[in-house]
Scaffold this active site. Structure first.
Site, PDB file in Angstrom:
ATOM      1  N   ASP A 102      77.172  85.502  33.077  1.00 48.93           N
ATOM      2  CA  ASP A 102      78.493  85.796  32.509  1.00 48.93           C
ATOM      3  C   ASP A 102      79.445  84.693  32.965  1.00 48.93           C
ATOM      4  O   ASP A 102      79.857  84.667  34.129  1.00 48.93           O
ATOM      5  CB  ASP A 102      79.000  87.157  32.997  1.00 48.93           C
ATOM      6  CG  ASP A 102      78.170  88.344  32.486  1.00 48.93           C
ATOM      7  OD1 ASP A 102      77.000  88.130  32.099  1.00 48.93           O
ATOM      8  OD2 ASP A 102      78.684  89.480  32.492  1.00 48.93           O
ATOM      9  N   LYS A 167      82.636  88.913  26.127  1.00 48.44           N
ATOM     10  CA  LYS A 167      83.002  89.925  27.124  1.00 48.44           C
ATOM     11  C   LYS A 167      84.505  89.878  27.347  1.00 48.44           C
ATOM     12  O   LYS A 167      85.091  88.796  27.401  1.00 48.44           O
ATOM     13  CB  LYS A 167      82.223  89.632  28.413  1.00 48.44           C
ATOM     14  CG  LYS A 167      82.588  90.478  29.620  1.00 48.44           C
ATOM     15  CD  LYS A 167      81.684  90.097  30.808  1.00 48.44           C
ATOM     16  CE  LYS A 167      82.168  90.726  32.103  1.00 48.44           C
ATOM     17  NZ  LYS A 167      81.321  90.351  33.258  1.00 48.44           N
ATOM     18  N   LYS A 201      80.738  93.062  25.253  1.00 52.58           N
ATOM     19  CA  LYS A 201      80.773  93.726  26.563  1.00 52.58           C
ATOM     20  C   LYS A 201      82.213  93.950  27.018  1.00 52.58           C
ATOM     21  O   LYS A 201      82.895  92.997  27.390  1.00 52.58           O
ATOM     22  CB  LYS A 201      80.014  92.890  27.595  1.00 52.58           C
ATOM     23  CG  LYS A 201      80.051  93.464  29.019  1.00 52.58           C
ATOM     24  CD  LYS A 201      79.221  92.612  29.975  1.00 52.58           C
ATOM     25  CE  LYS A 201      79.415  93.045  31.423  1.00 52.58           C
ATOM     26  NZ  LYS A 201      78.597  92.245  32.365  1.00 52.58           N
TER      27      LYS A 201
END
Length: 259
Positions: A102, A167, A201
């Site tokens: 990430d 995300k 996400k």
């Protein structure tokens, strides 16, 4: 099974159970691995700092859940625009054995009008991840971007540069995931026609079974009830797990964490 129970079971299996605290230790990460194996199924992944990946891998294997994926973070949480550093951190995370990375998008650079550095940074990290069969999630920090046009732009740039997921947040700023930003980001996935290959996400601030149900309902509305599987949807959270387990009849809903 009630609607809340059904959505809670879905959400649990989509969780990236997270600890990203300055005082993390091997013991805390081992405990996180144990928590990821629940009486009603495993979380999709855990999310930890890179240096803890080896102990997490060992623990997950020893407890019989090697399929739980290990995610980590790079360029985190600052989202600076130094491509070489972000790439070096991403390569190091891969070397540690991450299944997923990430990376934080250089959101402040975008706010200052620089679209190119974000594209180049994500593209470089994607090339490193793709070579190692590692998923790349790009954190755009919606709570700092604030503006819908900027949230859309960061999402579009990340997707064009190769993001496997977009995300919302690091969980380290004042405003993290919101249903409003989630809808904007998923609409970009829909509008670009990439829902088969790009996931979403929300992270930070998703704390209750009811919160998770709300976020899943947006995905179901936009893409149908079958889209939000572990390849297309994750929740970045820690305290959420206790609430989901309580909704499913396990535990008291209390958690030691606030993420």
């Amino acid at each position: 099974m009630t609607d809340l129970k059904a959505s809670s079971l879905r959400a649990l299996k989509l969780m990236d159970l997270t600890t990203l605290n300055d005082d993390d230790t091997d013991e805390k990460v081992i405990a996180l691995c144990h928590q990821a194996k629940t009486p009603v199924g495993n979380t999709a992944a855990i999310c930890i700092y890179p240096r803890f990946i080896p102990i997490a891998r060992k623990t997950l294997k020893e407890q019989g859940t090697p399929e739980i994926r290990i995610a980590t973070v790079t360029n985190f949480p600052h989202g600076n625009d130094d491509i070489e550093i972000a790439l070096a951190e991403t390569r190091a995370a891969i070397a540690y054995g991450a299944d997923e990375v990430d990376v934080v998008f250089p959101y402040r650079a975008l706010m200052a009008g620089n679209e190119q550095v974000g594209f180049d940074l994500v593209k470089a990290c994607k090339e490193a991840c793709a070579a190692a069969n590692v998923l790349l999630k790009v954190i755009i920090e919606t709570g700092e971007l604030k503006d819908e046009a900027l949230i859309r732009k960061a999402s579009e740039i990340s997707i064009k540069a190769g993001a496997d997921f977009i995300k919302t947040s690091t969980g380290k700023v004042a405003v993290n995931a919101t249903p409003e930003s989630a809808r904007i980001m998923m609409e970009v996935i829909r509008d670009m026609g990439v829902e088969k290959t790009v996931g979403f996400k929300p992270a930070g601030g998703v704390r209750t079974a009811e919160d998770a149900q709300k976020y899943l309902s947006i995905a179901d509305e936009l893409f149908g009830a079958d889209w939000a599987d572990a390849r297309h949807y994750r929740f970045g959270a820690s305290s959420l797990l206790a609430s989901l387990l309580k909704a499913l009849g396990h535990g008291d809903g209390k958690s030691a964490s606030s993420y």
